[in-house]
Design an enzyme around this catalytic site. Structure first.
Site, PDB file in Angstrom:
ATOM      1  N   CYS A   1       0.851  -1.188   0.000  1.00 20.57           N
ATOM      2  CA  CYS A   1       0.000   0.000   0.000  1.00 20.57           C
ATOM      3  C   CYS A   1       0.891   1.244   0.000  1.00 20.57           C
ATOM      4  O   CYS A   1       1.822   1.353   0.801  1.00 20.57           O
ATOM      5  CB  CYS A   1      -0.896  -0.017   1.232  1.00 20.57           C
ATOM      6  SG  CYS A   1      -1.819   1.507   1.476  1.00 20.57           S
TER       7      CYS A   1
ATOM      8  N   CYS B   1      -2.740  -2.503   6.583  1.00 16.99           N
ATOM      9  CA  CYS B   1      -2.857  -1.161   7.158  1.00 16.99           C
ATOM     10  C   CYS B   1      -4.189  -0.986   7.872  1.00 16.99           C
ATOM     11  O   CYS B   1      -4.335  -0.113   8.728  1.00 16.99           O
ATOM     12  CB  CYS B   1      -2.675  -0.089   6.081  1.00 16.99           C
ATOM     13  SG  CYS B   1      -3.884  -0.164   4.752  1.00 16.99           S
TER      14      CYS B   1
END
Length: 199
Positions: A89, A160
């Protein structure tokens, strides 16, 4: 007719790798670690090599992955499902991972099925967001193969979101992109979803 070009993946220069390692060492020091202890002496170089591997798609031309084509027509879709991928990410530089499912309706040419999985890897091995990755896959297939239609569905777990922040492990994010007949024909989309077990 078969067309083919050489695909080359450039490795990161040694100097670049050593610079990344130096920065990782400094991050560890700023976090309060002793970078000279046994467990951490080689960590900066390991991390640099890990980034080189996980971000290798940045050094690859996605269109070259589909450069070997065959003049064939098919009555039905070509579907490659459950393509495992790992990505990073771009917001926190932590992994997201999952499965990609890709289908296209050939017009004049087809591509080796392993190339579809390779294309997913090229886009996954970059700093990414799942939404953009899904669009990039269908756009590349649409541009290079000019099929009657193309569709991709990606489902992924984002660390995340699972390991930090809201901390909801097991949650999945699903994105989908369509072009051509897959965009215009709901029945084709339903067929695709049924064939990958999501209908």
């Amino acid at each position: 007719m078969r067309t083919e070009t050489n695909q080359q993946v450039m490795a990161a220069p040694v100097d670049e790798r050593s610079q990344i390692a130096a920065h990782v060492r400094e991050i560890l020091r700023l976090l309060g670690e002793d970078t000279t202890r046994d467990g951490l002496v080689d960590t900066p170089l390991r991390v640099a090599r890990m980034y080189e591997e996980m971000l290798g798609g940045m050094r690859m031309d996605p269109e070259s992955v589909l450069s070997t084509t065959f003049e064939e027509t098919a009555q039905g879709p070509v579907i490659v499902s459950d393509i495992t991928f790992y990505s990073l990410c771009e917001h926190h530089m932590v992994p997201f991972f999952g499965k990609a499912h890709v289908a296209y309706l050939p017009s004049q040419s087809i591509v080796g099925i392993s190339k579809i999985a390779r294309l997913v890897d090229v886009f996954a091995r970059r700093l990414q967001v799942q939404e953009r990755m899904t669009e990039q896959i269908v756009d590349t297939i649409d541009r290079v193969l000019a099929p009657h239609g193309v569709m991709a569905l990606i489902e992924a777990e984002h660390t995340c979101m699972c390991a930090r922040g809201i901390r909801k492990p097991g949650s999945r994010t699903i994105t989908m992109a369509t072009r051509g007949e897959y965009r215009d024909n709901p029945e084709l989309r339903r067929e695709f979803l049924q064939m990958i077990g999501r209908g």
